[in-house]
Write a protein that holds these residues in place. Structure first.
Motif, PDB file in Angstrom:
ATOM      1  N   PRO A 136     -95.120   3.773   8.032  1.00  0.00           N
ATOM      2  CA  PRO A 136     -94.728   2.331   8.580  1.00  0.00           C
ATOM      3  C   PRO A 136     -93.848   1.542   7.620  1.00  0.00           C
ATOM      4  O   PRO A 136     -93.025   0.842   8.284  1.00  0.00           O
ATOM      5  CB  PRO A 136     -96.343   1.835   8.583  1.00  0.00           C
ATOM      6  N   HIS A 137     -94.100   1.765   6.374  1.00  0.00           N
ATOM      7  CA  HIS A 137     -93.171   0.874   5.502  1.00  0.00           C
ATOM      8  C   HIS A 137     -91.805   1.126   5.203  1.00  0.00           C
ATOM      9  O   HIS A 137     -90.962   0.440   5.457  1.00  0.00           O
ATOM     10  CB  HIS A 137     -93.879   0.801   3.960  1.00  0.00           C
ATOM     11  N   GLN A 149     -84.469  -3.824  20.664  1.00  0.00           N
ATOM     12  CA  GLN A 149     -83.035  -4.938  19.800  1.00  0.00           C
ATOM     13  C   GLN A 149     -82.105  -4.268  19.763  1.00  0.00           C
ATOM     14  O   GLN A 149     -80.871  -4.297  19.587  1.00  0.00           O
ATOM     15  CB  GLN A 149     -83.901  -5.563  19.044  1.00  0.00           C
ATOM     16  N   ILE A 150     -82.152  -2.899  18.785  1.00  0.00           N
ATOM     17  CA  ILE A 150     -81.155  -2.083  18.217  1.00  0.00           C
ATOM     18  C   ILE A 150     -80.401  -1.404  19.353  1.00  0.00           C
ATOM     19  O   ILE A 150     -79.035  -1.391  19.365  1.00  0.00           O
ATOM     20  CB  ILE A 150     -81.765  -1.158  17.339  1.00  0.00           C
ATOM     21  N   ALA A 151     -81.276  -1.018  20.491  1.00  0.00           N
ATOM     22  CA  ALA A 151     -80.537  -0.534  21.549  1.00  0.00           C
ATOM     23  C   ALA A 151     -79.456  -1.521  22.478  1.00  0.00           C
ATOM     24  O   ALA A 151     -78.223  -1.344  22.743  1.00  0.00           O
ATOM     25  CB  ALA A 151     -81.514  -0.233  22.638  1.00  0.00           C
ATOM     26  N   ASP A 194     -84.954  -2.787   9.879  1.00  0.00           N
ATOM     27  CA  ASP A 194     -84.495  -4.188   9.430  1.00  0.00           C
ATOM     28  C   ASP A 194     -85.280  -5.259  10.176  1.00  0.00           C
ATOM     29  O   ASP A 194     -84.739  -6.091  10.635  1.00  0.00           O
ATOM     30  CB  ASP A 194     -83.049  -4.404   9.615  1.00  0.00           C
ATOM     31  N   GLY A 195     -86.688  -5.006  10.413  1.00  0.00           N
ATOM     32  CA  GLY A 195     -87.625  -6.017  11.174  1.00  0.00           C
ATOM     33  C   GLY A 195     -87.145  -5.960  12.759  1.00  0.00           C
ATOM     34  O   GLY A 195     -87.763  -6.860  13.466  1.00  0.00           O
TER      35      GLY A 195
END
Length: 142
Positions: A91-92, A105-107, A99-100
């Motif tokens: 997870p970390h 959102q990346i897609a 990047d949060g």
């Protein structure tokens, strides 16, 4: 009714009963086979995830390299492995990698081909999204 008629009625009832019992056994057998197959898929997926986690651990514990090309290769492999393992297992590191941002959102950034991003970043993001979507589909099938 004659005795012969009664014998035929009893034979038909016995045949129907046997058919119902066989149908019930077959249904139970199919249910059991589906459960075994689901368990086998889960086991195979966990073995694959263990292999990825071991590779990621080895990569991160490698201690770096003085060769810049090797450093880039190790970093790229670590990012890909973390993307496939996902938030469930790392997870970390996954949060750092993303990047949060969410996969969607990346897609969206990949699909809109944001002008402010270098082409190699868009390709990296596209590969990350692909890995995440494939992992999600695999997890859905269980």
């Amino acid at each position: 009714m004659t005795i012969g008629d009664w014998v035929q009625v009893v034979a038909v009832l016995a045949a129907i009963s046997a058919s119902l019992v066989a149908l019930r056994i077959a249904t139970t057998d199919r249910r059991t086979q589906r459960e075994i197959a689901r368990s086998d898929r889960e086991h195979a997926r966990l073995i694959l995830e263990l292999e990825y986690a071991l590779r990621l651990s080895e990569n991160l514990n490698h201690g770096g390299s003085t060769d810049p090309a090797e450093t880039k290769r190790l970093g790229a492999e670590a990012m890909a492995l973390a993307a496939v393992l996902g938030e469930r297992w790392v997870p970390h590191y996954y949060t750092h990698l993303m990047d949060g941002r969410t996969v969607d959102q990346i897609a969206e950034a990949v699909e809109t081909k944001a002008d402010h991003m270098p082409e190699w970043v868009q390709w990296r993001n596209e590969a990350t999204v692909a890995a995440q979507r494939i992992a999600a589909r695999l997890n859905e099938s269980d």
